[in-house]
Design a protein around this motif. Structure first.
Motif, PDB file in Angstrom:
ATOM      1  N   PRO A  21       0.819  -1.219   0.000  1.00 22.49           N
ATOM      2  CA  PRO A  21       0.000   0.000   0.000  1.00 22.49           C
ATOM      3  C   PRO A  21       0.848   1.262   0.000  1.00 22.49           C
ATOM      4  O   PRO A  21       0.476   2.262  -0.617  1.00 22.49           O
ATOM      5  CB  PRO A  21      -0.816  -0.130   1.297  1.00 22.49           C
ATOM      6  N   GLU A  22       1.990   1.205   0.665  1.00 23.71           N
ATOM      7  CA  GLU A  22       2.849   2.377   0.740  1.00 23.71           C
ATOM      8  C   GLU A  22       3.394   2.755  -0.641  1.00 23.71           C
ATOM      9  O   GLU A  22       3.408   3.930  -1.019  1.00 23.71           O
ATOM     10  CB  GLU A  22       4.007   2.108   1.697  1.00 23.71           C
ATOM     11  N   TYR A  23       3.813   1.745  -1.413  1.00 23.96           N
ATOM     12  CA  TYR A  23       4.342   2.041  -2.744  1.00 23.96           C
ATOM     13  C   TYR A  23       3.227   2.529  -3.658  1.00 23.96           C
ATOM     14  O   TYR A  23       3.413   3.469  -4.443  1.00 23.96           O
ATOM     15  CB  TYR A  23       5.009   0.809  -3.361  1.00 23.96           C
ATOM     16  N   VAL A  24       2.075   1.903  -3.587  1.00 20.84           N
ATOM     17  CA  VAL A  24       0.953   2.313  -4.432  1.00 20.84           C
ATOM     18  C   VAL A  24       0.580   3.767  -4.142  1.00 20.84           C
ATOM     19  O   VAL A  24       0.325   4.562  -5.058  1.00 20.84           O
ATOM     20  CB  VAL A  24      -0.254   1.382  -4.221  1.00 20.84           C
ATOM     21  N   ALA A  25       0.560   4.136  -2.858  1.00 30.19           N
ATOM     22  CA  ALA A  25       0.242   5.518  -2.486  1.00 30.19           C
ATOM     23  C   ALA A  25       1.297   6.479  -3.033  1.00 30.19           C
ATOM     24  O   ALA A  25       0.978   7.566  -3.515  1.00 30.19           O
ATOM     25  CB  ALA A  25       0.136   5.642  -0.971  1.00 30.19           C
ATOM     26  N   LYS A  53       0.525   9.381  -5.896  1.00 31.82           N
ATOM     27  CA  LYS A  53       0.860  10.788  -5.648  1.00 31.82           C
ATOM     28  C   LYS A  53       1.815  11.308  -6.720  1.00 31.82           C
ATOM     29  O   LYS A  53       1.687  12.442  -7.196  1.00 31.82           O
ATOM     30  CB  LYS A  53       1.493  10.928  -4.266  1.00 31.82           C
ATOM     31  N   LEU A  54       2.770  10.470  -7.132  1.00 35.84           N
ATOM     32  CA  LEU A  54       3.749  10.869  -8.139  1.00 35.84           C
ATOM     33  C   LEU A  54       3.078  11.186  -9.469  1.00 35.84           C
ATOM     34  O   LEU A  54       3.313  12.258 -10.055  1.00 35.84           O
ATOM     35  CB  LEU A  54       4.785   9.751  -8.314  1.00 35.84           C
ATOM     36  N   TYR A  55       2.241  10.273  -9.970  1.00 34.27           N
ATOM     37  CA  TYR A  55       1.620  10.498 -11.277  1.00 34.27           C
ATOM     38  C   TYR A  55       0.612  11.638 -11.231  1.00 34.27           C
ATOM     39  O   TYR A  55       0.416  12.354 -12.221  1.00 34.27           O
ATOM     40  CB  TYR A  55       0.983   9.211 -11.795  1.00 34.27           C
ATOM     41  N   ARG A  56      -0.026  11.817 -10.098  1.00 39.45           N
ATOM     42  CA  ARG A  56      -0.938  12.947  -9.959  1.00 39.45           C
ATOM     43  C   ARG A  56      -0.168  14.258 -10.095  1.00 39.45           C
ATOM     44  O   ARG A  56      -0.584  15.178 -10.810  1.00 39.45           O
ATOM     45  CB  ARG A  56      -1.663  12.865  -8.616  1.00 39.45           C
ATOM     46  N   ARG A  93     -10.132   7.972   2.394  1.00 39.31           N
ATOM     47  CA  ARG A  93      -9.260   7.481   3.453  1.00 39.31           C
ATOM     48  C   ARG A  93      -7.849   7.253   2.914  1.00 39.31           C
ATOM     49  O   ARG A  93      -7.673   6.685   1.839  1.00 39.31           O
ATOM     50  CB  ARG A  93      -9.814   6.181   4.040  1.00 39.31           C
ATOM     51  N   THR A  94      -6.890   7.702   3.663  1.00 39.36           N
ATOM     52  CA  THR A  94      -5.493   7.463   3.314  1.00 39.36           C
ATOM     53  C   THR A  94      -4.784   6.892   4.541  1.00 39.36           C
ATOM     54  O   THR A  94      -5.293   6.951   5.659  1.00 39.36           O
ATOM     55  CB  THR A  94      -4.794   8.752   2.873  1.00 39.36           C
TER      56      THR A  94
END
Length: 376
Positions: free
Chosen positions: A168-172, A176-179, A211-212
């Motif tokens: 989940p940490e990498y996906v988050a 955020k990066l691509y956004r 939720r984050t």
């Protein structure tokens, strides 16, 4: 005018005529240059007007295409959609991936060239594009690096492992990066609002903040009694990596029925906004760059202000020192090596920080590879 003056004027007359002719020629040349410049200005003015018309048309066309995308395309809401959109436009807007790399560098605060000093000194990064540099940066960010001493030197070279992209940490991080990259490219309007999700309750569509997950890291301390009544062996975060299962089982054993939903937030009595935004705080441990850390896994309903984050950190520290942590450290955990006592807090040298703060601090000083009463 006397005879002498007349003679002097006669003598100077040819030279004056020559100067006049020279001045006349220079004047004629200047007039021709001016006429040429005026013609060039007229041509440039025409070119500018044409370029301006084309620019206006391009602006209108861009606005029309943006409106069409807004009207006919759903907002980019998932990571897969954002990646697919980026890969579609990147051949024109980010062909070498440097926009992607610079955004990741800004997010992590990691200086790739000082972190991998040996590789940088060899010029390894000079010919890399942004995507190749990003692989090294994410390896540093998520601790997927092994270090090997270069034979005959005191230097260490890096050996990259594959980053676990399923966490989940990498996906988050990637979301955020691509956004951020798409916003920087001018496609922010195509992104779905980050903070809202929809759900149905009693047949009515409700909206709430997305939720984050926020993870707060702090050091662990251990004492291992190999034999009864023997002096304990003091353990650091690195030493505790081999006891993750025992420590995690201890965390599970400490969990009370009332804590199932909100974890340690069950006992929170601080600021109302923090209580509303922080859904739960559950304890865990995680290995980062070869050391085991205590982790408060916080489910957040909305972003926290700096003041709210500090209050949450202080609350976690109070639980480590006097509440949950005090209860935990009083109970031993059986291991193959003996009785293990683990503390989540010490009065000296203690800190608590986010993963980004932890990685940023470690990026500046890269670690060398080594092997009471419950008041809740």
């Amino acid at each position: 005018m006397g005879p002498r003056d007349m003679l002097q004027a006669i003598r100077e007359y040819p030279a004056a005529c020559a100067r006049l002719e020279t001045a006349q020629r220079e004047l004629n040349q200047a007039q021709k240059a001016l006429e040429k410049s005026e013609l060039e200005c007229q041509r440039l003015s025409g070119d500018y007007s044409e370029a301006r018309r084309r620019a206006n048309f391009s602006e209108k066309k861009s606005a029309a295409l943006q409106a069409a995308l807004d009207a006919y395309c759903p907002k980019l809401s998932s990571l897969a959609e954002m990646i697919r959109f980026y890969e579609t436009v990147s051949p024109s807007l980010d062909p070498q991936g440097f926009t992607l790399f610079r955004a990741a560098k800004k997010m992590t605060g990691i200086d790739l060239y000082s972190y991998f000093a040996y590789e940088d000194s060899r010029g390894l990064f000079e010919q890399m594009d942004g995507r190749q540099l990003l692989r090294w940066l994410t390896a540093a960010r998520f601790g997927a690096v092994d270090w090997d001493v270069v034979t005959g030197t005191c230097y260490e070279e890096a050996i990259l492992r594959e980053v676990d992209t399923s966490t989940p940490e990498y996906v988050a991080f990637e979301e955020k990066l691509y956004r951020k990259v798409l916003e920087r490219m001018g496609f922010g309007d195509l992104l779905a609002p980050e903070e809202t999700v929809k759900f149905q309750e009693k047949g009515v569509v409700q909206t709430e903040k997305k939720r984050t997950e926020l993870r707060l890291y702090s050091p662990l301390y251990g004492e291992l009694f190999e034999e009864e009544y023997s002096n304990p062996q003091l353990l650091t975060g690195y030493d505790l990596t081999g006891y993750q299962d025992a420590i995690r089982q201890g965390i599970e054993d400490e969990r009370l029925p009332d804590e199932e939903e909100r974890g340690l937030m069950t006992y929170f009595d601080g600021d109302k906004s923090v209580d509303e935004k922080v859904i739960s705080v559950q304890m865990d441990v995680e290995e980062v760059l070869g050391s085991l850390y205590a982790v408060a896994v916080c489910q957040i309903r909305d972003g926290l202000s700096s003041g709210e984050l500090e209050e949450l950190k202080e609350y976690c520290v109070s639980q480590y020192a006097d509440g949950w942590g005090e209860s935990y450290e009083q109970r031993s955990r059986k291991t193959e090596d003996g009785e293990l006592y683990v503390s989540f807090w010490k009065p000296d040298g203690f800190y608590i920080c986010t993963k980004e703060e932890l990685e940023t601090a470690k990026a500046h000083v890269r670690p060398r590879p080594q092997r009471g009463e419950d008041s809740r």
